[in-house]
Structures are given as C-alpha cells and as structure tokens.
Design an enzyme around this catalytic site. Structure first.
Site, mmCIF file in Angstrom:
data_model
loop_
_atom_site.group_PDB
_atom_site.id
_atom_site.type_symbol
_atom_site.label_atom_id
_atom_site.label_comp_id
_atom_site.label_asym_id
_atom_site.label_seq_id
_atom_site.Cartn_x
_atom_site.Cartn_y
_atom_site.Cartn_z
ATOM 1 N N LYS A 126 0.807 -1.227 0.000
ATOM 2 C CA LYS A 126 0.000 0.000 0.000
ATOM 3 C C LYS A 126 0.840 1.277 0.000
ATOM 4 C CE LYS A 126 -4.097 -2.000 2.177
ATOM 5 N NZ LYS A 126 -5.102 -1.841 3.245
ATOM 6 N N ASP B 183 -10.067 2.560 2.094
ATOM 7 C CA ASP B 183 -10.173 1.977 3.445
ATOM 8 C C ASP B 183 -10.917 2.914 4.402
ATOM 9 O OD1 ASP B 183 -8.947 -0.483 3.022
ATOM 10 O OD2 ASP B 183 -6.939 0.270 3.484
#
Ligand SMILES: NC(=O)c1ccc[n+]([C@@H]2O[C@H](COP(=O)([O-])OP(=O)(O)OC[C@H]3O[C@@H](n4cnc5c(N)ncnc54)[C@H](OP(=O)(O)O)[C@@H]3O)[C@@H](O)[C@H]2O)c1
Length: 282
Positions: free
Chosen positions: A70, A107
């Site tokens: 990420k 997220d």
C-alpha cells in the site's frame, strides 16, 4: 445493446491466498450480470511496479493492493487521489486512459460506511473518539473520521505517539496523540486498529481497557477479522454497547473500489451479495 466484453480485475499481495476480495468481487459481478473476473495475484515487493504496469498494459479494469504494497504504490502511481496522498497509502488502482495509473484509498470511506450501520449519533454530531494504533489502516480511518466528523476531537493512541498530530497538518488541532499509559476512554467511539487479537498478533493490549468510561451512546469497532472471541467486542457486548468487527469495513472498501472502477453506484442487491461472500449475514 452492445455486448459487454470481459475485463480482468485483481488484488496484488504477499501473501495473498487468504484474501476474501476475489469471492466478494466475483459475487458482485455475478449479481450485476457482468462477465468480468477478479483474481488474487501473488506479487512480491520487487515486482510491484512491473505488475502494475503490466496490468495497465493488459487493460485491467482495476486492481486492489494489500500488504505489503500500500505504501510502495505511492511512488509508482502517475496520480494520487487526495485521500491517498493524505493517508500515504493506496489500496485501489484505477487505470485512466488520460491520467495513467491513479491511486486511491477506499479503506477510510469503507470504515465510515460500515460505522454508519451501527446505531449511534451521526458522524456530524460525533465529538470524541479514541483510535488505538497508528499503523496503515489507522491512518486511513483517522483521516476519514476527521474529514466526515467536523466536530470530532480524536485521541490517537500509539506505543510511540510523538509526532502523530503532524501526520495530518489540516487536522492537527483536532488530534491528541496519546500513550497507552495516559489513555482515557471517555469517548463515543472506540476503534481498535492494532494487531492485538489477530491470530499471530499479541493477545493483550499494553494496558487493560476499562470500557465503563465510554459514554452511554458509544460504539466499539475492532477492525481485526475474525474478531477474537474474548476481545474488545465481547467486552462491548457485555456492557450492551453496539459493536462491529472488520468485515463491514472490508465490504465497504470493496464496494467503493468497485464503484470507482465501474463509475456507477452499486445496487443494494450487489452489496448484499458481496457481504454474504465474505461472511456477513443478513
Ligand atoms: N477490516 C479491514 O478492512 C481491514 C483493513 C486493513 C487492516 N485491517 C486489520 O487492521 C490491523 C492493522 O493493520 P495495518 O495494515 O494497520 O498494520 P500495520 O501498519 O502493520 O500496523 C500495526 C498496528 O498494530 C499496532 N501494534 C503492533 N504491535 C502492538 C502491540 N504489541 N501493542 C499495541 N499495538 C500494537 C501498531 O501500533 P503502534 O505502532 O501505533 O503502537 C499499529 O497500529 C490488522 O489486524 C489488519 O488485519 C483490517
């Protein structure tokens, strides 16, 4: 009506076998009557850029990134969406004919959408929250909470709290970096983002948590999934407080990613199918 051609989608990670995303997105495509495929790809760190450029060249419809990619993806993307730049992590890639590889982070919005399903004050009335841990998932959640809850003052708890407020310059005056030793739980929302309770993580928090200090309308979210049997959610249940594990966040980050790729809002039937595919009942 013109025929819809199948497109490839996937998630890159190392390890990747455990990922529930292929089942979740597969269920969405089936419900929407789309011929697309979403597959897990084992991509080691040294191959991330080649894998991303390859997916772009092959005409992939979109890619998700999970551990450990990420942060590394930030430097590979041609453009970053504002939340991905603020959080410093990318979990969703969009391949745009004009902009190139665009990095997003769903997220945080996924967490907020999941939270909205728990009874409690709406986000614009939320004033006090405690977030445990300051890792990658935590940064996305802290950013989304502060962006969606304008009155919120947030206690951000870490083993190393120094400098945490400066991670989000635009929200710094609403972040109170807190050590475990100084933790007070008089809040309307408690979120665990640490690996405490994860099968291979530590079993206990650095200090015992006394949930009695939470307000009467408080909610408790533990983003670890599956939630440990005797963990934070069991304590919340024992006090009659609404609690949630990590599956709604997983679901809604996936919904928001798919909406970015397909450029449309998903119907509730597709969201429900995605939820069932990862083990959310009802
Ligand atoms: N539901 C979902 O969709 C979703 C999405 C992403 C992640 N997750 C889950 O969230 C958790 C964290 O993921 P991540 O990507 O943020 O990992 P990460 O970046 O590696 O962060 C690790 C986290 O654990 C904390 N920590 C580690 N050891 C600890 C200890 N002994 N005591 C207290 N805290 C400790 C760290 O806190 P400090 O360093 O600040 O002390 C940090 O917050 C994992 O369980 C993951 O499965 C769930």
């Amino acid at each position: 009506m013109s025929e819809i051609l199948p497109q490839a989608f996937g998630v890159f990670g190392d390890p990747i076998a455990h990922s529930r995303s292929p089942a979740m997105h597969g269920a969405a495509f089936a419900t929407l009557g789309l011929p697309h495929r979403y597959l897990p790809f084992h991509v080691v760190p040294g191959q991330l850029e080649a894998a991303i450029r390859g997916a772009a060249a092959l005409g992939f419809g979109g890619v998700n990134l999970t551990v450990p990619h990420k942060r590394a993806a930030l430097a590979i993307c041609d453009q970053l969406a504002p939340e991905a730049a603020r959080v410093g992590a990318v979990n969703t890639l969009r391949f745009d004919p004009e902009l190139g590889v665009v990095g997003h982070n769903t997220d945080g919005v996924g967490f907020v959408a999941g939270l909205a399903q728990l009874p409690g004050p709406p986000l614009d009335q939320l004033r006090r929250a405690v977030v445990l841990g300051s890792g990658g998932a935590s940064r996305a959640i802290v950013d989304a909470l502060l962006a969606h809850a304008p009155q919120l003052e947030l206690r951000w708890v870490s083993r190393r709290p120094e400098g945490l407020a400066e991670r989000f310059p635009s929200f710094a005056d609403r972040i109170q970096p807190t050590s475990w030793a100084a933790l007070e739980l008089d809040a309307q929302l408690l979120v665990n983002t640490t690996i405490v309770g994860l099968a291979e993580g530590p079993a206990d928090f650095p200090v015992p948590l006394e949930l009695d200090a939470l307000t009467a309308d408080a909610r408790v979210v533990d983003i670890v999934y599956p939630a440990p049997e005797h963990g934070l959610l069991a304590q919340a249940r024992a006090r009659g407080l609404p609690g949630q594990d990590g599956l709604p966040m997983l679901l809604w980050q996936g919904v928001r990613a798919l909406e970015l790729w397909l450029q449309r809002e998903l119907p509730t039937t597709a969201v429900a199918a995605m939820g069932r595919a990862i083990g959310i009942q009802g």
